[in-house]
Enzyme design. Structure first.
Site, mmCIF file in Angstrom:
data_model
loop_
_atom_site.group_PDB
_atom_site.id
_atom_site.type_symbol
_atom_site.label_atom_id
_atom_site.label_comp_id
_atom_site.label_asym_id
_atom_site.label_seq_id
_atom_site.Cartn_x
_atom_site.Cartn_y
_atom_site.Cartn_z
ATOM 1 N N HIS A 149 -31.809 19.029 -5.579
ATOM 2 C CA HIS A 149 -31.928 20.012 -4.503
ATOM 3 C C HIS A 149 -32.460 19.316 -3.254
ATOM 4 O O HIS A 149 -33.372 18.498 -3.374
ATOM 5 C CB HIS A 149 -32.890 21.126 -4.911
ATOM 6 C CG HIS A 149 -33.134 22.099 -3.799
ATOM 7 N ND1 HIS A 149 -32.221 23.078 -3.470
ATOM 8 C CD2 HIS A 149 -34.168 22.226 -2.921
ATOM 9 C CE1 HIS A 149 -32.698 23.776 -2.453
ATOM 10 N NE2 HIS A 149 -33.862 23.286 -2.091
ATOM 11 N N ASP A 192 5.401 8.800 -7.942
ATOM 12 C CA ASP A 192 6.288 9.830 -7.377
ATOM 13 C C ASP A 192 7.734 9.704 -7.873
ATOM 14 O O ASP A 192 8.446 10.696 -7.945
ATOM 15 C CB ASP A 192 6.304 9.744 -5.837
ATOM 16 C CG ASP A 192 5.007 10.262 -5.217
ATOM 17 O OD1 ASP A 192 4.030 10.483 -5.961
ATOM 18 O OD2 ASP A 192 4.976 10.434 -3.988
ATOM 19 N N GLY A 242 0.815 -1.223 0.000
ATOM 20 C CA GLY A 242 0.000 0.000 0.000
ATOM 21 C C GLY A 242 0.842 1.264 0.000
ATOM 22 O O GLY A 242 0.327 2.350 -0.252
ATOM 23 N N ILE A 300 0.733 18.776 2.720
ATOM 24 C CA ILE A 300 0.964 17.992 3.939
ATOM 25 C C ILE A 300 0.929 18.896 5.168
ATOM 26 O O ILE A 300 0.236 18.610 6.152
ATOM 27 C CB ILE A 300 2.311 17.226 3.854
ATOM 28 C CG1 ILE A 300 2.231 16.167 2.749
ATOM 29 C CG2 ILE A 300 2.670 16.604 5.202
ATOM 30 C CD1 ILE A 300 3.469 15.315 2.588
ATOM 31 N N GLY A 309 6.531 24.796 6.058
ATOM 32 C CA GLY A 309 5.957 24.426 4.757
ATOM 33 C C GLY A 309 4.441 24.438 4.816
ATOM 34 O O GLY A 309 3.823 23.646 5.532
ATOM 35 N N GLY A 310 3.848 25.373 4.079
ATOM 36 C CA GLY A 310 2.385 25.479 4.046
ATOM 37 C C GLY A 310 1.831 24.916 2.752
ATOM 38 O O GLY A 310 0.994 25.515 2.093
#
Ligand code: NAD
Length: 450
Positions: free
Chosen positions: A435, A303, A37, A176, A172-173
């Protein structure tokens, strides 16, 4: 041992591709050095989404709405951890049984190329006609003093803590950083986010990032933009001191805990790619649009090729790679990828941002609607939100959707379908929306275009 295909890495890229290859009758060997995973299931998307739900429940209980009063509850963080572990284990065992049922051979251990067709795991060697590398990425650290110290957590380490930090500085904004900021602030930590760029979540449309900053600030999260972190130290009281430069002035923050979330780096080091002749750099393995490396029968997905570090992209890149191996042409559009940010409120984005359109010289019409005017959002106690749609001024087709608010990720998926179908303002308003639904924010945004 010879097979049709070797896949190295069992994250959402690797294991989904293994299942698809097996369903096409291939003999598949899946080599995996970590837990089945990968990052997404074990240390990323899934455990964090469990905590996002815990945080939402805590916020609902603290809101004073919904007829709840005198609750006098306290968060049991052990339960947060065990629920998260239970969900992850359940999914992991599901992946394991799907792979075994499909006849995929799972080999535990790190794969290392011996030559272009052979991968070794310890003493054992595996050979295949085609090889797909799907080894993912790891947290990156800033090249500053203190970044490698064990008092600086990365996204894996913060998932191992058994307490709620009293105070947490997040360097770091991005995605994550903000997800953990939102969760731990809801759990009671005093959270400060230090971000280098002028906006948080800088990859999102700037209207969304600005609005998100306001919403998070309202919930007590302190956000410092335009700050470059210079060093991280521990003082004599075991507090962490983060020093940063803000407009040429040195400033510092002190907190009980620090998380660094400044991006991720592709896992290329352990593969011995030189033995296979695969070209790569610290920025990842280079691939073409078929996810093929410079070596004809070797592919890299997810990645590790660093094209777009998202779990769902990895899975679709795996389909593309397998299709290329099998000579199948597909129409997967890698230029149209929905992205989400699971803060509270949630954000979702697909297609072009207004800034991108400006850069590319595309004339646009923009529509906006607000969740506070949506009946379902108000009924759910979630009035905070914005839906921004972007239309090509020439063709009137929808080319971008950027949403902050309840279920934004899901709402953006519906816009993704509209974009794929080449929908115009006219065709969207002729689509019947149920709706009361949150989806009506999309319709209202279309109606708002002048
Ligand atoms: P990111 O690239 O999204 O954000 C990193 C942030 O750190 C950026 O905003 C950057 O400007 C900032 N930064 C860089 N140097 C800095 C400095 N010196 N001081 C302060 N700030 C600095 O990276 P991430 O948040 O670590 O996420 C990694 C990857 O994982 C991303 O590609 C992301 O898309 C993916 N991811 C996706 C999800 C999701 O889809 N919900 C969730 C988690 C992670």
């Amino acid at each position: 041992m010879k097979s049709d295909i070797i896949i190295i890495g069992a994250g959402p890229g690797g294991y989904e591709t293994a299942l698809l290859a097996a369903s096409r009758g291939k003999k598949v060997v899946l080599i995996n050095g970590g837990r089945l995973g990968g990052t997404c299931l074990n240390e990323g998307c899934i455990p964090t989404k469990c905590m996002v739900k815990d945080a939402a429940v805590v916020n609902a209980c603290n809101s004073g709405e919904f007829g709840l009063s005198d609750l006098n509850f306290r968060l049991d963080f052990n339960k947060v951890v065990t629920r998260r572990q239970h969900v992850v284990e359940q999914l992991r065992s599901g992946v394991d049984s799907m792979l075994r049922k499909a006849g995929v051979e799972i080999v535990e251990g790190k794969g290392k190329f011996v030559n272009p067709h052979t991968v070794a795991v310890g003493e054992r060697e595996f050979e295949a006609d085609n090889i797909i590398i799907a080894t993912g990425s790891s947290s990156k650290a800033l090249p500053i003093p203190g970044a490698d110290e064990n008092f600086v957590m990365d996204s894996s380490a913060i998932l191992k803590i058994e307490y709620v930090p009293a105070s947490l500085v997040i360097v770091g904004g991005g995605v994550i950083g903000l997800e953990f900021a939102s969760v731990f602030s809801s759990f009671g930590s005093e959270v400060t986010v230090v971000e280098y760029m002028k906006n948080i979540a800088p990859t999102f449309d700037s209207d969304i990032s600005k609005r998100l900053k306001q919403s998070l600030a309202k919930r007590g999260i302190k956000i410092i933009n335009g700050a470059s972190v210079k060093k991280i130290e521990q003082n004599s009281e075991y507090q962490i001191v983060v020093t940063y430069d803000l407009k040429g002035k040195e400033e510092s923050l002190t907190a009980s805990d620090v998380l660094m979330a400044v991006g991720r780096k592709p896992n290329v080091e352990d593969l011995n790619l030189e033995a296979a002749g695969v070209e790569f750099s610290a920025r990842g393995i280079s691939v073409n649009d078929d996810m093929r490396t410079n070596v004809e029968h070797i592919y890299a997905i997810g990645d590790v090729n660093a094209r777009m570090m998202l779990a769902h992209v990895a899975s679709y890149q795996g389909i593309r790679a397998l299709n290329s191996i099998d000579g199948i042409k597909d129409n997967i559009n890698f230029n149209l990828v929905p992205a989400a940010l699971f803060t509270e409120p949630e954000c979702g984005s697909v297609g072009k941002t207004e800034e991108q359109c400006k850069e590319e010289g595309i004339a646009v019409k923009v529509g906006k609607s607000f969740f506070r005017a949506n009946g379902k959002a108000l009924a759910a106690g979630e009035p905070d939100g914005l839906c921004k749609l972007i239309f090509d001024a020439e063709t009137d087709k929808i080319i971008g959707a950027h949403i902050m608010g309840a279920e934004a990720a899901l709402l953006v998926q519906q816009c993704c379908d509209f974009i794929t179908a080449g929908a115009t303002r006219e065709s969207i308003v002729q689509t019947i929306f149920g709706h009361p639904t949150l989806a009506e924010v999309i319709l209202s945004a279309v109606h708002s275009v002048k």
